[in-house]
Design an enzyme around this catalytic site. Sequence first.
Site, PDB file in Angstrom:
ATOM      1  N   HIS A  69       0.935  -1.175   0.086  1.00  0.00           N
ATOM      2  CA  HIS A  69      -0.044   0.050  -0.097  1.00  0.00           C
ATOM      3  C   HIS A  69       0.902   1.350   0.067  1.00  0.00           C
ATOM      4  O   HIS A  69       0.359   2.440  -0.277  1.00  0.00           O
ATOM      5  CB  HIS A  69      -0.689   0.184   1.026  1.00  0.00           C
ATOM      6  CG  HIS A  69      -2.087  -1.148   1.227  1.00  0.00           C
ATOM      7  ND1 HIS A  69      -3.263  -0.772   0.713  1.00  0.00           N
ATOM      8  CD2 HIS A  69      -2.038  -2.335   1.186  1.00  0.00           C
ATOM      9  CE1 HIS A  69      -4.043  -1.968   0.774  1.00  0.00           C
ATOM     10  NE2 HIS A  69      -3.170  -2.941   0.803  1.00  0.00           N
ATOM     11  N   ASP A  99       3.420   9.421  -0.768  1.00  0.00           N
ATOM     12  CA  ASP A  99       2.350   8.493  -0.359  1.00  0.00           C
ATOM     13  C   ASP A  99       2.179   7.727  -1.281  1.00  0.00           C
ATOM     14  O   ASP A  99       2.278   7.920  -2.550  1.00  0.00           O
ATOM     15  CB  ASP A  99       1.002   9.571  -0.209  1.00  0.00           C
ATOM     16  CG  ASP A  99       0.138   9.062   1.085  1.00  0.00           C
ATOM     17  OD1 ASP A  99       0.320   7.908   1.492  1.00  0.00           O
ATOM     18  OD2 ASP A  99      -0.469   9.997   1.483  1.00  0.00           O
TER      19      ASP A  99
HETATM   20  C1  G6P Z   1      -0.969   3.243   6.169  1.00  0.00           C
HETATM   21  C2  G6P Z   1      -0.237   1.696   6.005  1.00  0.00           C
HETATM   22  C3  G6P Z   1      -1.182   0.607   6.934  1.00  0.00           C
HETATM   23  C4  G6P Z   1      -1.684   1.064   8.151  1.00  0.00           C
HETATM   24  C5  G6P Z   1      -2.151   2.599   8.217  1.00  0.00           C
HETATM   25  C6  G6P Z   1      -2.351   3.028   9.692  1.00  0.00           C
HETATM   26  O1  G6P Z   1      -1.955   3.272   5.411  1.00  0.00           O
HETATM   27  O2  G6P Z   1      -0.016   1.431   4.917  1.00  0.00           O
HETATM   28  O3  G6P Z   1      -0.518  -0.430   6.566  1.00  0.00           O
HETATM   29  O4  G6P Z   1      -2.441   0.230   8.761  1.00  0.00           O
HETATM   30  O5  G6P Z   1      -1.282   3.417   7.645  1.00  0.00           O
HETATM   31  O6  G6P Z   1      -0.819   2.628  10.450  1.00  0.00           O
HETATM   32  P1  G6P Z   1      -0.947   1.829  11.720  1.00  0.00           P
HETATM   33  O7  G6P Z   1       0.279   1.710  11.921  1.00  0.00           O
HETATM   34  O8  G6P Z   1      -2.081   2.648  12.633  1.00  0.00           O
HETATM   35  O9  G6P Z   1      -1.722   0.577  11.260  1.00  0.00           O
END
Ligand code: G6P
Length: 498
Positions: free
Chosen positions: A157, A364
């Site tokens: 992602h 991003d």
């Molecule tokens: C991004 C990453 C995700 C992640 C999200 C929130 O979108 O690609 O994998 O889950 O951020 O971050 P966190 O560490 O809170 O899961």
Amino acid sequence: MDLVVVSNRVARAKANEPMTGGLAAALLPVVEKSGAIWVGSSGRVRDNISKDSFAEIESLGAGALALLDLPAAHYGGYYEGFANSALWPALHSRNDLIKVSLDDYQSYREVNAFMARALMRFNKPTAAFWIQDYHFLTLGAEMRDLGVGNPLGFFLHTPWPSRRVISGVPHHRDLVEAMLAYDLIGFQTEDDCENFADYLQAELGLDVDGELVSSRFGTSRIGVFPIGIDVDGFAAQAQRAASHPDVSRLRKSLHGERLAIGVDRVDYSKGLVNRISAFDRLFEIQPSLKRSVSLLQIATPSRGGIEAYSNLQDELSKQVTEVNGRHGEVDWTPIRYLSKGFSQTVLAGFYRAAQVGVVTPLHDGMNLVAKEYVAAQNPIDPGVLVLSKFAGAANELDTALLVNPHDIDGMARGIATALSMPATERRMRWEAMMRKLRAGTIHNWFAGFIDALEATRGAAGPSLSPSVVRPLRLASGPALSGGQMRDPSRFAPRPIAN
Ligand code: G6P
């Protein structure tokens, strides 16, 4: 086929609760419909857990959600350590922020291996596994070691940076070699995919033949699958949200003033400091805009246990106080800065109420806030998206006002242009963006990836499409129907933006 989707963070189907991360929020509606089983972390850790200890298994739409407690001894090194203090900074080209120890790497490998063992519960000949994001680069290789021959897909992602940057991650060769255990490796943009292919050729000496690469695991396909949103669903949600009490309060508080909105996790990749500086500059170069526009910045705290994140939170609070102190009036606040999360419904209403959407990350993978802002607009009187050219979304949303987030003056000028744009131009730009969004929805993304994943099984394999994904039954343990073991109170949703 029986699809198993795996991600570190998962989301639950509650429209009125603050949403979890961009990935989890994006996946929820499609996974729910598909009948897949979604495996992820419960958000809790424990000592002495067996691989079978799924803390909670509950129904999720036509499928199920299976949450796993992770090993306490390794969680910190895995999540705050290697995943978010080595991989995340490098993937966002911030190698200066890499801070890890050898133990962190070992913990990352341990958690990946632990997840692989846990997934054995769902392994059967018809299963296909789709692993999400940088937390699980080595999960596929661990599964192969356990003898899994089924299709294994991986989607990143985040961006994949240049060869030089990714070589700054300790153990980068082991990690990338392990990734080749996946049959299909998907990226958000052409640039990401090209960078990955370049690494394979230059660092690992592998031949990349178009989209195919051979390694000790066999042949993997690499490809571009830009993630989208549920455009019409989000648009309808935004329209309905206009009457939500939070949205009405926001509108009333504006007294005819215009609104710019930013919604982000507090993360150094999001360019928040530069964005606030751009508003500071805007009020300096165009003082007439004072009292006529303000920025609502929703800045959801994130990964607060990591120094780079807590430092950024402090820096932003200080900066916002300074800018508000400099330009504010007794009855006007230039930057409304909220350190909390909101539900997707409320956010949709906020986006529609704002004349400008400011999405200006330094880097991003995609940035779904950009896409959601566009989908939420009123077709008759749409707002303007000011978008960083370094967000993956800029490839599709090229009729947004594209800005360079490192150029503070340029961003200030971009925001001023957005505020003075005539309605005909706003509509033209918006319609072009909507056409792109409709051509690449989250439904197309999901179906496109799993079709490609199933194709890796070979012509003789069973066919796979989201409409025919069968609800999964566990190899052992309860059948997944009707919400067994449901205990939502044990899972505190962490409000996160994108
Ligand atoms: C991004 C990453 C995700 C992640 C999200 C929130 O979108 O690609 O994998 O889950 O951020 O971050 P966190 O560490 O809170 O899961």
